[in-house]
Design a protein around this motif. Structure first.
Motif, PDB file in Angstrom:
ATOM      1  N   GLU A  91      55.981 130.191  -6.910  1.00 31.24           N
ATOM      2  CA  GLU A  91      56.618 129.452  -7.997  1.00 31.24           C
ATOM      3  C   GLU A  91      57.737 130.305  -8.584  1.00 31.24           C
ATOM      4  O   GLU A  91      57.919 131.464  -8.219  1.00 31.24           O
ATOM      5  CB  GLU A  91      55.600 129.156  -9.103  1.00 31.24           C
ATOM      6  N   THR A  92      58.453 129.734  -9.558  1.00 29.20           N
ATOM      7  CA  THR A  92      59.435 130.504 -10.312  1.00 29.20           C
ATOM      8  C   THR A  92      59.055 130.493 -11.786  1.00 29.20           C
ATOM      9  O   THR A  92      58.243 129.662 -12.235  1.00 29.20           O
ATOM     10  CB  THR A  92      60.857 129.927 -10.168  1.00 29.20           C
ATOM     11  N   ALA A  93      59.660 131.399 -12.529  1.00 28.82           N
ATOM     12  CA  ALA A  93      59.426 131.420 -13.971  1.00 28.82           C
ATOM     13  C   ALA A  93      59.884 130.113 -14.616  1.00 28.82           C
ATOM     14  O   ALA A  93      59.322 129.682 -15.623  1.00 28.82           O
ATOM     15  CB  ALA A  93      60.162 132.602 -14.597  1.00 28.82           C
ATOM     16  N   ALA A  94      60.893 129.459 -14.025  1.00 28.58           N
ATOM     17  CA  ALA A  94      61.370 128.186 -14.565  1.00 28.58           C
ATOM     18  C   ALA A  94      60.306 127.104 -14.456  1.00 28.58           C
ATOM     19  O   ALA A  94      60.158 126.266 -15.358  1.00 28.58           O
ATOM     20  CB  ALA A  94      62.642 127.759 -13.841  1.00 28.58           C
ATOM     21  N   ASP A  95      59.554 127.090 -13.357  1.00 23.36           N
ATOM     22  CA  ASP A  95      58.499 126.094 -13.181  1.00 23.36           C
ATOM     23  C   ASP A  95      57.494 126.164 -14.330  1.00 23.36           C
ATOM     24  O   ASP A  95      57.135 125.147 -14.934  1.00 23.36           O
ATOM     25  CB  ASP A  95      57.759 126.320 -11.847  1.00 23.36           C
ATOM     26  N   VAL A  96      57.032 127.361 -14.611  1.00 28.36           N
ATOM     27  CA  VAL A  96      55.989 127.520 -15.630  1.00 28.36           C
ATOM     28  C   VAL A  96      56.572 127.400 -17.037  1.00 28.36           C
ATOM     29  O   VAL A  96      55.939 126.814 -17.932  1.00 28.36           O
ATOM     30  CB  VAL A  96      55.260 128.864 -15.438  1.00 28.36           C
ATOM     31  N   ALA A  97      57.767 127.948 -17.265  1.00 27.34           N
ATOM     32  CA  ALA A  97      58.372 127.844 -18.593  1.00 27.34           C
ATOM     33  C   ALA A  97      58.619 126.382 -18.970  1.00 27.34           C
ATOM     34  O   ALA A  97      58.443 125.994 -20.137  1.00 27.34           O
ATOM     35  CB  ALA A  97      59.677 128.628 -18.642  1.00 27.34           C
ATOM     36  N   ALA A  98      59.014 125.582 -18.002  1.00 27.82           N
ATOM     37  CA  ALA A  98      59.210 124.155 -18.277  1.00 27.82           C
ATOM     38  C   ALA A  98      57.903 123.498 -18.692  1.00 27.82           C
ATOM     39  O   ALA A  98      57.869 122.665 -19.619  1.00 27.82           O
ATOM     40  CB  ALA A  98      59.792 123.462 -17.050  1.00 27.82           C
ATOM     41  N   GLN A  99      56.812 123.871 -18.030  1.00 26.74           N
ATOM     42  CA  GLN A  99      55.515 123.320 -18.401  1.00 26.74           C
ATOM     43  C   GLN A  99      55.085 123.799 -19.781  1.00 26.74           C
ATOM     44  O   GLN A  99      54.487 123.043 -20.558  1.00 26.74           O
ATOM     45  CB  GLN A  99      54.465 123.717 -17.363  1.00 26.74           C
ATOM     46  N   VAL A 100      55.395 125.052 -20.110  1.00 21.50           N
ATOM     47  CA  VAL A 100      55.088 125.575 -21.439  1.00 21.50           C
ATOM     48  C   VAL A 100      55.825 124.763 -22.502  1.00 21.50           C
ATOM     49  O   VAL A 100      55.242 124.377 -23.535  1.00 21.50           O
ATOM     50  CB  VAL A 100      55.458 127.067 -21.536  1.00 21.50           C
ATOM     51  N   LEU A 101      57.099 124.477 -22.271  1.00 20.30           N
ATOM     52  CA  LEU A 101      57.870 123.690 -23.230  1.00 20.30           C
ATOM     53  C   LEU A 101      57.257 122.302 -23.410  1.00 20.30           C
ATOM     54  O   LEU A 101      57.192 121.776 -24.529  1.00 20.30           O
ATOM     55  CB  LEU A 101      59.322 123.586 -22.772  1.00 20.30           C
ATOM     56  N   ALA A 102      56.796 121.724 -22.291  1.00 19.95           N
ATOM     57  CA  ALA A 102      56.134 120.419 -22.374  1.00 19.95           C
ATOM     58  C   ALA A 102      54.834 120.518 -23.168  1.00 19.95           C
ATOM     59  O   ALA A 102      54.547 119.674 -24.041  1.00 19.95           O
ATOM     60  CB  ALA A 102      55.880 119.880 -20.969  1.00 19.95           C
ATOM     61  N   ASP A 103      54.052 121.548 -22.886  1.00 18.51           N
ATOM     62  CA  ASP A 103      52.770 121.718 -23.571  1.00 18.51           C
ATOM     63  C   ASP A 103      52.955 121.920 -25.075  1.00 18.51           C
ATOM     64  O   ASP A 103      52.087 121.521 -25.876  1.00 18.51           O
ATOM     65  CB  ASP A 103      52.011 122.912 -22.992  1.00 18.51           C
ATOM     66  N   LEU A 104      54.060 122.537 -25.455  1.00 19.65           N
ATOM     67  CA  LEU A 104      54.330 122.799 -26.866  1.00 19.65           C
ATOM     68  C   LEU A 104      55.028 121.628 -27.555  1.00 19.65           C
ATOM     69  O   LEU A 104      55.374 121.719 -28.740  1.00 19.65           O
ATOM     70  CB  LEU A 104      55.186 124.068 -27.013  1.00 19.65           C
ATOM     71  N   GLY A 105      55.250 120.549 -26.817  1.00 28.04           N
ATOM     72  CA  GLY A 105      55.898 119.367 -27.392  1.00 28.04           C
ATOM     73  C   GLY A 105      57.375 119.568 -27.661  1.00 28.04           C
ATOM     74  O   GLY A 105      57.928 118.951 -28.593  1.00 28.04           O
ATOM     75  N   LEU A 106      58.026 120.392 -26.842  1.00 33.98           N
ATOM     76  CA  LEU A 106      59.423 120.730 -27.093  1.00 33.98           C
ATOM     77  C   LEU A 106      60.411 119.988 -26.208  1.00 33.98           C
ATOM     78  O   LEU A 106      61.619 120.203 -26.310  1.00 33.98           O
ATOM     79  CB  LEU A 106      59.620 122.247 -26.922  1.00 33.98           C
ATOM     80  N   LEU A 107      59.920 119.117 -25.334  1.00 32.43           N
ATOM     81  CA  LEU A 107      60.849 118.312 -24.545  1.00 32.43           C
ATOM     82  C   LEU A 107      61.583 117.342 -25.483  1.00 32.43           C
ATOM     83  O   LEU A 107      60.994 116.788 -26.422  1.00 32.43           O
ATOM     84  CB  LEU A 107      60.098 117.552 -23.458  1.00 32.43           C
ATOM     85  N   SER A 108      62.849 117.183 -25.237  1.00 28.99           N
ATOM     86  CA  SER A 108      63.757 116.380 -26.072  1.00 28.99           C
ATOM     87  C   SER A 108      64.058 117.038 -27.412  1.00 28.99           C
ATOM     88  O   SER A 108      64.749 116.451 -28.249  1.00 28.99           O
ATOM     89  CB  SER A 108      63.214 114.962 -26.306  1.00 28.99           C
ATOM     90  N   LYS A 109      63.543 118.253 -27.623  1.00 25.89           N
ATOM     91  CA  LYS A 109      63.825 118.984 -28.859  1.00 25.89           C
ATOM     92  C   LYS A 109      65.030 119.909 -28.673  1.00 25.89           C
ATOM     93  O   LYS A 109      65.534 120.108 -27.567  1.00 25.89           O
ATOM     94  CB  LYS A 109      62.602 119.799 -29.274  1.00 25.89           C
ATOM     95  N   GLN A 110      65.465 120.498 -29.790  1.00 29.74           N
ATOM     96  CA  GLN A 110      66.587 121.438 -29.779  1.00 29.74           C
ATOM     97  C   GLN A 110      66.057 122.824 -29.399  1.00 29.74           C
ATOM     98  O   GLN A 110      65.286 123.417 -30.147  1.00 29.74           O
ATOM     99  CB  GLN A 110      67.260 121.492 -31.156  1.00 29.74           C
ATOM    100  N   VAL A 111      66.481 123.322 -28.229  1.00 31.11           N
ATOM    101  CA  VAL A 111      65.967 124.596 -27.724  1.00 31.11           C
ATOM    102  C   VAL A 111      67.136 125.520 -27.381  1.00 31.11           C
ATOM    103  O   VAL A 111      68.060 125.127 -26.659  1.00 31.11           O
ATOM    104  CB  VAL A 111      65.082 124.394 -26.478  1.00 31.11           C
ATOM    105  N   GLY A 112      67.078 126.743 -27.881  1.00 27.82           N
ATOM    106  CA  GLY A 112      68.093 127.741 -27.559  1.00 27.82           C
ATOM    107  C   GLY A 112      67.732 128.505 -26.296  1.00 27.82           C
ATOM    108  O   GLY A 112      66.558 128.662 -25.955  1.00 27.82           O
TER     109      GLY A 112
END
Length: 382
Positions: A91-112
């Protein structure tokens, strides 16, 4: 490198400040990718940063650090301020980081996201943004600016690093002589630093004959030093990723009168920089103080791009704190603040009227400018 160098209160304070800054930009979270900044926000001091480390910092809840699975033991032992989410080598760090963002409810949110860092490849950034449907914005430099002013805990580390620099420089200088092996001088330098308790620096030491002076980031070879040829040294001790560089020009066997005269000018120029380092001063004003001494010496045609730069945390392959140099330049409008530390360089080489080089690390503390490196400025003849 065998422990987290910061107290929990120190890390908590940094995360709170970052969240406040993110709030000022209306951001719900940030993904930090710079090795220096991940270290600063977690205290993770190891050599694993050759692979991506993505630190997801939400406004609420514990940050999450994403990197390779085989770093689990180190991270779980040393990092208390962030949860660990691992990825396998398939896997890549992007695969897991994307899932972390989803788990934290941050999809469609403002992320730096830190766009400008060697810790985030173009491909990885594209992959992360394609996998996580967030509203992305660039937060490059946000944590870097936090790092400019050193806390009390950081200042302790900086002072210890300065002592390691002096130990290393003294050993190198003592080993330089007519006929001395370049390799032996380097070995004495490094071994002295490690025996004194120093850690592996971000890069360097740079020790080379004047014939190779312009090879900015090269170091020793398999030659020998000879009488009459100066030896350039620029090095830094390191304690828990904090650096305090110094530099000297060593004259083997003899020194020319013109070099002695230039050393006097150089010492005056260096002192002018230190005197100009006051809270509220502007970086270009500090450079102007150095320039004024050089001009008064009749060297108005001599060019230098800066007379020093900010120093502190440094991950390989650098001690400058990342892939940029924040210098005391003639066009810089950075405001000098108490707690900043600088590698101050007074470089007068190739003037046609003699050569000299001296540099030290200077911390602007509550009591004013403090030299953290104490190796005699010279002129030094061995």
């Amino acid at each position: 490198m065998d422990r987290n160098p910061f107290s929990e209160a120190e890390i908590d304070g940094r995360l709170a400040k970052l969240r406040n800054l993110l709030g000022g930009r209306n951001l719900d979270a940030a993904v930090i990718a710079s090795p220096e900044n991940v270290f600063y926000l977690t205290g993770l001091d190891h050599w694993g940063y050759f692979t991506p480390h993505l630190l997801v910092v939400p406004q609420e809840g514990k940050p999450v650090l994403v990197t390779r699975a085989n770093e689990r033991w180190t991270i779980e032992k040393r990092v208390k301020a962030a949860e660990f989410r691992s990825h396998s080598d398939s896997e890549t760090a992007a695969d897991v980081a994307a899932q972390v963002l989803a788990d934290l409810g941050l999809l469609s949110k403002q992320v730096g996201l830190e766009y400008w860092t060697a810790g985030l490849s173009h491909g990885l950034a594209l992959a992360l943004q394609s996998k996580a449907d967030a509203k992305w914005s660039d937060v490059s430099g946000l944590v870097d600016k936090m790092r400019r002013v050193k806390s009390a805990e950081e200042q302790v580390l900086m002072r210890r690093a300065g002592k390691m620099s002096d130990v290393a420089a003294s050993a190198a200088i003592a080993a330089i002589s007519d006929g001395a092996s370049e390799q032996e001088v380097a070995a004495q330098c490094m071994s002295a630093m490690f025996r004194a308790g120093g850690h592996v620096p971000g890069f360097g030491p740079f020790i080379r004959p004047a014939a190779r002076l312009r090879e900015t980031h090269t170091t020793w070879g398999d030659g020998v030093y000879r009488k009459g040829e100066p030896v350039f040294i620029e090095l830094s001790g390191c304690i828990s990723r904090y650096h305090a560089p110094l530099g000297r020009l060593i004259h083997v066997g003899q020194i020319k009168d013109e070099d002695i005269a230039m050393a006097q000018v150089n010492a005056k120029a260096f002192d002018a920089v230190v005197d100009a380092l006051r809270p509220g001063a502007i970086a270009r004003e500090v450079f102007a103080a150095w320039r004024a001494v050089v001009d008064d010496a009749g060297l108005s045609d001599y060019y230098r791009h800066h007379c020093g730069y900010l120093i502190g945390v440094g991950q390989p392959p650098s001690w400058t704190g990342g892939n940029s140099v924040i210098g005391l330049r003639p066009d810089s409008d950075i405001v000098i603040e108490t707690g900043m530390s600088f590698h101050i360089l007074s470089w007068l080489m190739g003037t046609g009227r003699g050569d000299d080089f001296v540099s030290n690390t200077v911390l602007l503390g509550d009591g004013g400018a403090e030299l953290l490196t104490a190796t005699p400025a010279g002129p030094i003849v061995r």
